[in-house]
Design an enzyme around this catalytic site. Sequence first.
Site, short mmCIF file in Angstrom:
data_model
loop_
_atom_site.label_atom_id
_atom_site.label_comp_id
_atom_site.label_asym_id
_atom_site.label_seq_id
_atom_site.Cartn_x
_atom_site.Cartn_y
_atom_site.Cartn_z
N LEU A 179 22.98 49.10 42.09
CA LEU A 179 24.42 48.90 41.92
C LEU A 179 24.60 47.40 42.04
O LEU A 179 24.23 46.81 43.04
CB LEU A 179 25.18 49.65 43.01
CG LEU A 179 26.68 49.89 42.84
CD1 LEU A 179 26.97 50.65 41.55
CD2 LEU A 179 27.22 50.66 44.03
N ASP A 180 25.12 46.77 40.98
CA ASP A 180 25.10 45.30 40.96
C ASP A 180 25.89 44.71 42.12
O ASP A 180 26.73 45.38 42.74
CB ASP A 180 25.55 44.75 39.60
CG ASP A 180 27.02 45.00 39.31
OD1 ASP A 180 27.87 44.46 40.04
OD2 ASP A 180 27.32 45.71 38.33
N LYS A 181 25.62 43.45 42.40
CA LYS A 181 26.15 42.80 43.59
C LYS A 181 27.66 42.78 43.63
O LYS A 181 28.28 42.81 44.70
CB LYS A 181 25.58 41.37 43.67
CG LYS A 181 25.71 40.70 45.02
CD LYS A 181 24.92 39.39 45.03
CE LYS A 181 25.01 38.72 46.39
NZ LYS A 181 24.20 37.47 46.45
N ASP A 182 28.30 42.72 42.46
CA ASP A 182 29.75 42.65 42.37
C ASP A 182 30.41 44.02 42.44
O ASP A 182 31.64 44.11 42.39
CB ASP A 182 30.16 41.96 41.07
CG ASP A 182 29.66 40.52 41.00
OD1 ASP A 182 29.57 39.88 42.06
OD2 ASP A 182 29.35 40.05 39.90
N SER A 183 29.61 45.09 42.51
CA SER A 183 30.15 46.44 42.55
C SER A 183 29.95 47.05 43.94
O SER A 183 29.20 46.54 44.76
CB SER A 183 29.46 47.32 41.50
OG SER A 183 29.62 46.77 40.20
#
Length: 249
Positions: free
Chosen positions: A99-103
């Site tokens: 899950l990407d860092k911004d999510s």
Amino acid sequence: MIRIAKYIADSGLCSRRAACRLIESGQVQLNDRVAIHTDRVSNDDTIVVNGQTISPPAEHRYYLYNKPVGIDCVCNPQDADSIVHQINTPVRVFPVGRLDKDSHGLMLLTNDGELCQRLLHPDYYHEKEYRVTVDKRLTDPFLETMSLGVSYNISGKKVTTLPCQIKRQSDSIFLITLTQGMNRQIRRMCKVLGYRVTGLQRLRMESLQLGDLPFNQLQPLSSDQVLQLKRQTVDLPQRNGMMPNLIFT
């Protein structure tokens, strides 16, 4: 005796796919020789990965985790933002997918390499549901195009996403259910259609729900949850008949 890649994955070091890459690159030693993919091993064998002796597989553990924004899912102890600094479990576990860092939102952490392999393999089409907030008012054409599949380029290669389920929640928020897991897929789908994602939360992975689990907290799976998840990974879903489900309400 079991295949060496499965043994490494079951030990909790990494996923089975990552173990295969380690074997392929010659980083795995079996009883003082370079291991190969067809090797079968038991607890009596000595397996060394990059100088680290692998312990016999531990009991499988399964946890839900509510990842906050700013946490990196790569298990790199040298990175202050790595997820490894946020979890404290009796045995080493690793994230199933990223899950990407911004999510933010739901993640599954486990040391069950076989289950991880099945959940991540593209042929299995397991559902993942997200709540997405965008920077402007949603339109019917945008939602319809998202549901049918979007084409964009990654490193010079054109990809087209599979049909997916879409449900409008408000003027700028929608739910999307994917059966793919391409890197930053939702953000790229929106961008090519002229929208910018301002918030992205994963709510569900197959039967696992985020619910009211607090940020940065772990919750062990119950035996019933584990059993249901394993049942969902036994058979391959069919490609045929996969149709978008678009709800404008």
